[in-house]
Scaffold this active site. Structure first.
Site, PDB file in Angstrom:
ATOM      1  CB  SER A   1      41.455  36.750  30.223  1.00  0.00           C
ATOM      2  OG  SER A   1      42.475  37.153  31.088  1.00  0.00           O
TER       3      SER A   1
ATOM      4  CG  HIS B   1      39.357  38.681  34.667  1.00  0.00           C
ATOM      5  ND1 HIS B   1      39.267  39.494  33.552  1.00  0.00           N
ATOM      6  CD2 HIS B   1      40.261  37.712  34.347  1.00  0.00           C
ATOM      7  CE1 HIS B   1      40.073  39.051  32.608  1.00  0.00           C
ATOM      8  NE2 HIS B   1      40.685  37.972  33.063  1.00  0.00           N
TER       9      HIS B   1
ATOM     10  CG  ASP C   1      37.374  42.159  34.433  1.00  0.00           C
ATOM     11  OD1 ASP C   1      38.300  42.182  35.279  1.00  0.00           O
ATOM     12  OD2 ASP C   1      37.511  41.687  33.290  1.00  0.00           O
TER      13      ASP C   1
END
Length: 383
Positions: A163, A360, A327
């Protein structure tokens, strides 16, 4: 770690064991992207494994929004204090600490010990609060380079993160191309979409409109904008989980049937409120504002008129880019933008698109295919 302490870690034979956070202080001013300057600063960090004689086996792990330097292992006397990426890092794990010296760092502006809004402003003798400058991914990387100097590491074998951590790995590759051999960008994107910026703005608005926010100087009032933090976390958490996973885990399940009230009746409502409550107990509102802004601002191609290939041209590292099929916050399509820009520059890049239902948050989990990809890639790095 002694054999005795090793034996205390029942059920975790592959853990790095008991760990202790460390603090590095820097007196040289750090110029920030905003034009502000930090006259001095401190960074919290942890290390796992041993640095070899050539100092060539170091891996830097960069954290995402609400994580910290505590990446692996546990703190003595706190069995539930497992590091946020403990399934990834340790002896025999994908990031094998029998081979690598792993450094976990807490970024500037955070609330876990590094200099940030909760720290004392030397100019006033009071907490910085909202006077703490806005920081960027590039500022974090510049601070991390100081930590590398402090540890005597001229070049990292790899810089990795998921991320926002993957964005930092990308920034390392272009900002300090000679100091990084490999970049692992996991569940990341070259910049945020308008939708992602919108989610961040709504979360910030929830915090800033909380009556207890006091323009960011709530420390002086002995309060916290917990209501705003709860809502911000609930908003964020919705974006971290896939619709598939949310439906499978919660569906439309009711806790105790329909009560015709405003209390949480669906299991998903109860879950989100629990996550918001827990988050508000340990996270700082001013930190949340700054980290989400750093996410919004990250855009390497801004300086090249939107041309990502030109922006990544300075990179010399080998790359591993990983995305996850469900995601929707940082979709595989966004990861492939990074891959294409690297291919256009004839860089050495490997790409894996992992089938996983977790959204995610998949980068935090131990999906076998995902871990196998990381393990195989890192096994080819000579130490």
């Amino acid at each position: 770690m002694t054999e005795q302490s090793d034996n205390l870690l029942i059920g975790t034979p592959r853990s790095v064991g008991f760990v202790e956070p460390k603090r590095a202080a820097f007196d040289k001013p750090l110029a920030l992207s905003s034009g502000a300057t930090l006259p001095a600063f401190e960074l919290m960090y942890e290390t796992y494994g041993k640095l070899n004689a050539q100092r060539s086996n170091a891996i830097l792990v960069c954290h995402a929004l609400n994580a910290s330097h505590h990446v692996a292992g546990v703190y003595a006397g706190k069995p539930e204090s497992e590091g946020w990426w403990d399934n990834m890092i340790g002896p025999g794990k994908p990031v094998d600490t029998d081979r690598f010296f792993v450094v976990g760092v807490n970024n500037l502006g955070s609330c876990f010990g590094s200099t940030g809004p909760m720290s004392i402003n030397p100019a006033t003798g009071k907490p910085w609060g909202s006077d703490f400058p806005i920081v960027t991914v590039e500022d974090w990387v510049d601070g991390q380079s100081r930590l590398a100097d402090y540890l005597g590491i001229e070049r990292f074998a790899a810089v990795m993160g998921g991320s926002l951590g993957g964005m930092q790995a990308l920034a390392w590759a272009t900002r300090y191309p000679q100091r990084i051999a490999n970049a692992l960008c996991i569940a990341a994107a070259p910049n945020l979409s308008a939708q992602n910026i919108a989610f961040n703005e709504v979360a910030r608005a929830a915090i800033m409109t909380d009556p207890d926010f006091h323009d960011g100087h709530f420390y002086a009032y002995g309060v916290k904008p917990v209501r705003g933090l709860r809502v911000a976390r609930m908003i964020g958490h919705i974006t971290y989980i896939s619709d598939e996973q949310m439906g499978e885990k919660f569906g439309r399940q009711l806790r105790e049937g329909i009560k015709y009230s405003w209390a949480p009746e669906f299991e998903i409502e109860s879950y989100l409120r629990y996550q918001g409550e827990k988050f508000s107990e340990y996270f700082d509102a001013n930190t949340y504002l700054r980290i989400t802004k750093a996410l919004d601002y990250f855009d390497p191609a801004r300086a090249t008129g939107g041309d990502l290939a030109r922006a990544l041209a300075p990179a010399r590292a080998r790359f591993l880019v990983i995305s996850f099929t469900t995601d929707w916050r940082f979709s595989p399509a966004r990861a492939r933008e990074i891959v294409k820009a690297l291919v256009d520059n004839r860089r050495d890049v490997s790409y894996a698109e992992i089938v996983a239902p977790f959204g995610h948050d998949a980068f935090l989990l131990d999906t076998p295919q995902y871990h196998a990809v990381v393990r195989t890639y890192l096994s080819r790095i000579p130490t």
